[in-house]
Design a protein around this motif. Structure first.
Motif, PDB file in Angstrom:
ATOM      1  N   SER A 112      24.521 -11.147 -29.251  1.00 37.61           N
ATOM      2  CA  SER A 112      23.468 -12.183 -29.334  1.00 37.61           C
ATOM      3  C   SER A 112      24.314 -13.343 -28.641  1.00 37.61           C
ATOM      4  CB  SER A 112      23.214 -12.381 -30.769  1.00 37.61           C
ATOM      5  OG  SER A 112      22.577 -11.397 -31.452  1.00 37.61           O
ATOM      6  N   PRO A 113      23.570 -14.185 -27.887  1.00 39.08           N
ATOM      7  CA  PRO A 113      23.849 -15.402 -27.385  1.00 39.08           C
ATOM      8  C   PRO A 113      24.455 -16.663 -28.479  1.00 39.08           C
ATOM      9  CG  PRO A 113      21.770 -15.307 -27.092  1.00 39.08           C
ATOM     10  CD  PRO A 113      22.155 -14.194 -27.667  1.00 39.08           C
ATOM     11  N   VAL A 114      25.223 -17.263 -27.909  1.00 35.21           N
ATOM     12  CA  VAL A 114      25.682 -18.366 -28.796  1.00 35.21           C
ATOM     13  C   VAL A 114      25.262 -19.764 -28.035  1.00 35.21           C
ATOM     14  CG1 VAL A 114      27.380 -19.760 -29.898  1.00 35.21           C
ATOM     15  CG2 VAL A 114      27.791 -17.473 -29.603  1.00 35.21           C
ATOM     16  N   LEU A 115      24.351 -20.438 -28.455  1.00 32.35           N
ATOM     17  CA  LEU A 115      23.696 -21.586 -27.910  1.00 32.35           C
ATOM     18  C   LEU A 115      24.194 -22.954 -28.665  1.00 32.35           C
ATOM     19  CD1 LEU A 115      20.172 -20.202 -27.136  1.00 32.35           C
ATOM     20  CD2 LEU A 115      22.107 -20.125 -25.626  1.00 32.35           C
ATOM     21  N   THR A 116      24.142 -24.133 -27.892  1.00 33.25           N
ATOM     22  CA  THR A 116      24.160 -25.425 -28.512  1.00 33.25           C
ATOM     23  C   THR A 116      23.459 -26.154 -27.487  1.00 33.25           C
ATOM     24  OG1 THR A 116      25.625 -26.912 -29.733  1.00 33.25           O
ATOM     25  CG2 THR A 116      26.338 -26.220 -27.359  1.00 33.25           C
ATOM     26  N   PHE A 117      23.154 -27.453 -28.029  1.00 38.28           N
ATOM     27  CA  PHE A 117      22.552 -28.809 -27.386  1.00 38.28           C
ATOM     28  C   PHE A 117      23.396 -29.711 -27.228  1.00 38.28           C
ATOM     29  CE2 PHE A 117      19.808 -26.776 -30.606  1.00 38.28           C
ATOM     30  CZ  PHE A 117      20.207 -27.780 -31.521  1.00 38.28           C
ATOM     31  N   THR A 118      23.015 -30.664 -25.960  1.00 40.03           N
ATOM     32  CA  THR A 118      23.728 -31.804 -25.814  1.00 40.03           C
ATOM     33  C   THR A 118      22.828 -32.606 -25.146  1.00 40.03           C
ATOM     34  OG1 THR A 118      25.794 -32.945 -25.457  1.00 40.03           O
ATOM     35  CG2 THR A 118      24.984 -31.121 -23.967  1.00 40.03           C
ATOM     36  N   CYS A 119      23.551 -33.848 -24.494  1.00 40.31           N
ATOM     37  CA  CYS A 119      22.562 -34.621 -23.673  1.00 40.31           C
ATOM     38  C   CYS A 119      22.907 -34.248 -22.118  1.00 40.31           C
ATOM     39  CB  CYS A 119      22.910 -36.169 -23.654  1.00 40.31           C
ATOM     40  SG  CYS A 119      24.587 -36.563 -23.454  1.00 40.31           S
ATOM     41  N   ASP A 120      22.254 -34.676 -21.178  1.00 41.26           N
ATOM     42  CA  ASP A 120      22.399 -34.086 -19.857  1.00 41.26           C
ATOM     43  C   ASP A 120      23.597 -34.562 -19.124  1.00 41.26           C
ATOM     44  OD1 ASP A 120      21.496 -36.447 -19.640  1.00 41.26           O
ATOM     45  OD2 ASP A 120      20.036 -35.777 -17.673  1.00 41.26           O
ATOM     46  N   ASP A 121      24.320 -35.630 -19.546  1.00 43.91           N
ATOM     47  CA  ASP A 121      25.241 -36.139 -18.939  1.00 43.91           C
ATOM     48  C   ASP A 121      26.186 -36.924 -19.916  1.00 43.91           C
ATOM     49  OD1 ASP A 121      27.031 -37.215 -16.941  1.00 43.91           O
ATOM     50  OD2 ASP A 121      25.675 -38.694 -16.177  1.00 43.91           O
ATOM     51  N   PRO A 122      26.899 -36.112 -20.614  1.00 42.16           N
ATOM     52  CA  PRO A 122      27.923 -36.665 -21.717  1.00 42.16           C
ATOM     53  C   PRO A 122      28.832 -37.557 -21.038  1.00 42.16           C
ATOM     54  CG  PRO A 122      28.162 -34.452 -21.472  1.00 42.16           C
ATOM     55  CD  PRO A 122      26.988 -34.658 -20.685  1.00 42.16           C
ATOM     56  N   GLU A 123      29.616 -37.537 -19.860  1.00 40.77           N
ATOM     57  CA  GLU A 123      30.501 -38.081 -19.488  1.00 40.77           C
ATOM     58  C   GLU A 123      29.985 -39.587 -19.157  1.00 40.77           C
ATOM     59  OE1 GLU A 123      33.423 -38.404 -15.196  1.00 40.77           O
ATOM     60  OE2 GLU A 123      31.505 -36.961 -15.390  1.00 40.77           O
ATOM     61  N   HIS A 124      28.826 -39.907 -19.004  1.00 39.22           N
ATOM     62  CA  HIS A 124      28.401 -41.264 -18.835  1.00 39.22           C
ATOM     63  C   HIS A 124      27.528 -41.910 -19.810  1.00 39.22           C
ATOM     64  CE1 HIS A 124      29.200 -39.806 -14.425  1.00 39.22           C
ATOM     65  NE2 HIS A 124      29.729 -40.914 -14.531  1.00 39.22           N
ATOM     66  N   LEU A 125      27.494 -41.164 -20.864  1.00 41.42           N
ATOM     67  CA  LEU A 125      26.906 -41.598 -22.031  1.00 41.42           C
ATOM     68  C   LEU A 125      27.512 -42.813 -22.670  1.00 41.42           C
ATOM     69  CD1 LEU A 125      24.467 -40.724 -24.274  1.00 41.42           C
ATOM     70  CD2 LEU A 125      26.377 -39.940 -25.515  1.00 41.42           C
ATOM     71  N   PRO A 126      26.750 -43.969 -23.023  1.00 35.09           N
ATOM     72  CA  PRO A 126      27.598 -45.139 -23.562  1.00 35.09           C
ATOM     73  C   PRO A 126      28.317 -44.743 -25.018  1.00 35.09           C
ATOM     74  CG  PRO A 126      25.628 -45.677 -22.899  1.00 35.09           C
ATOM     75  CD  PRO A 126      25.542 -44.148 -22.754  1.00 35.09           C
ATOM     76  N   ARG A 127      29.498 -45.055 -25.174  1.00 33.65           N
ATOM     77  CA  ARG A 127      30.350 -44.599 -26.314  1.00 33.65           C
ATOM     78  C   ARG A 127      29.710 -45.601 -27.542  1.00 33.65           C
ATOM     79  NH1 ARG A 127      30.604 -40.743 -22.787  1.00 33.65           N
ATOM     80  NH2 ARG A 127      32.465 -39.808 -22.283  1.00 33.65           N
ATOM     81  N   ASN A 128      30.089 -44.923 -28.663  1.00 38.51           N
ATOM     82  CA  ASN A 128      29.778 -45.842 -29.977  1.00 38.51           C
ATOM     83  C   ASN A 128      30.250 -45.283 -31.008  1.00 38.51           C
ATOM     84  OD1 ASN A 128      28.469 -47.759 -31.185  1.00 38.51           O
ATOM     85  ND2 ASN A 128      26.569 -46.627 -31.718  1.00 38.51           N
ATOM     86  N   ALA A 129      30.917 -45.935 -31.629  1.00 38.28           N
ATOM     87  CA  ALA A 129      31.689 -45.328 -33.016  1.00 38.28           C
ATOM     88  C   ALA A 129      30.497 -44.775 -34.026  1.00 38.28           C
ATOM     89  CB  ALA A 129      32.570 -46.329 -33.575  1.00 38.28           C
ATOM     90  N   PRO A 130      30.700 -43.686 -34.890  1.00 37.62           N
ATOM     91  CA  PRO A 130      30.039 -43.123 -35.640  1.00 37.62           C
ATOM     92  C   PRO A 130      29.983 -44.013 -36.989  1.00 37.62           C
ATOM     93  CG  PRO A 130      31.907 -41.740 -35.536  1.00 37.62           C
ATOM     94  CD  PRO A 130      32.135 -43.027 -34.556  1.00 37.62           C
TER      95      PRO A 130
END
Length: 215
Positions: free
Chosen positions: A148-166
């Protein structure tokens, strides 16, 4: 890789869904502890058939401003292009779901109403597909377990996503998942969290205290 069974898929949660208790709200509905909004849940609220730890090859960053948590949240970078990360292994929890359940979980992460079956053909053919421009609307095929496939999701361009502390509540949720599923000791949890971009405004002693206080 063998031909995957798409009737069942593994969803790999690397952010707040590291914590099985928090992930359960995406199936059963409700408002998770520390979150600012409730989620409707899936059409099928049956618990995952199996749950297990997995490691994803890539990197994680904290960014954006979450209306649910009030700070940055985790995004997976499958290309591993972030230069300041201290590790290239992202720890995750894999949940074995029906394709319908996965579709409803994805819809909630995409801030859409559950109820539509997500077509996975493109993801399985190309290993990545953007269903929209939103923060969690790009789905990656990151492996296979027992056919069975292992899938996850994210944004299309995480490298250029503005960083922000959690926010602390978000880190506490990750802490619970890292302990419960990966069996990490508190020192290892703190080191793991501090290793990713977006954590620069958190002092190591602050993270250590937060981890130690999380139950």
């Amino acid at each position: 890789m063998s031909t995957p069974d798409t009737d069942l898929v593994w969803y790999a949660g690397y952010g707040s869904n590291l914590d099985p208790a928090r992930f359960g709200f995406y199936l059963g509905g409700g408002r998770p502890p520390g979150a600012r909004r409730a989620v409707p849940g899936a059409r099928d609220s049956t618990p995952p058939r199996r749950t297990r730890p997995v490691e994803l090859h890539g990197e994680m960053v904290f960014g954006w401003e979450s209306p649910t948590w009030g700070g940055g949240i985790s995004f997976f970078d499958a290309t591993g292009t972030s230069t300041s990360a201290s590790t290239s292994t992202v720890l995750a929890t894999a949940y074995l779901l029906t394709s319908e359940q996965f579709s409803d979980v994805a819809a909630q992460e995409m801030h859409r109403e559950p109820g539509t079956l997500l077509q996975l053909d493109q993801v399985l053919a190309t290993r990545s597909h953007a269903y929209g421009p939103g923060r969690y609307e790009t789905v990656h095929l990151v492996g296979e377990i027992d056919g069975s496939p292992v899938l996850t999701f994210t944004c299309d361009d995480p490298e250029h996503l503005p960083r922000n502390a959690p926010a602390g509540a978000y880190l506490a949720t990750l802490t619970r998942g890292l302990r419960a599923v990966h069996g990490l000791a508190d020192d290892d949890v703190a080191s793991y969290l501090l290793g990713w971009e977006g954590m620069e405004t958190w002092a190591p002693d602050e993270v250590a205290r937060l981890v130690a206080a999380t139950t």
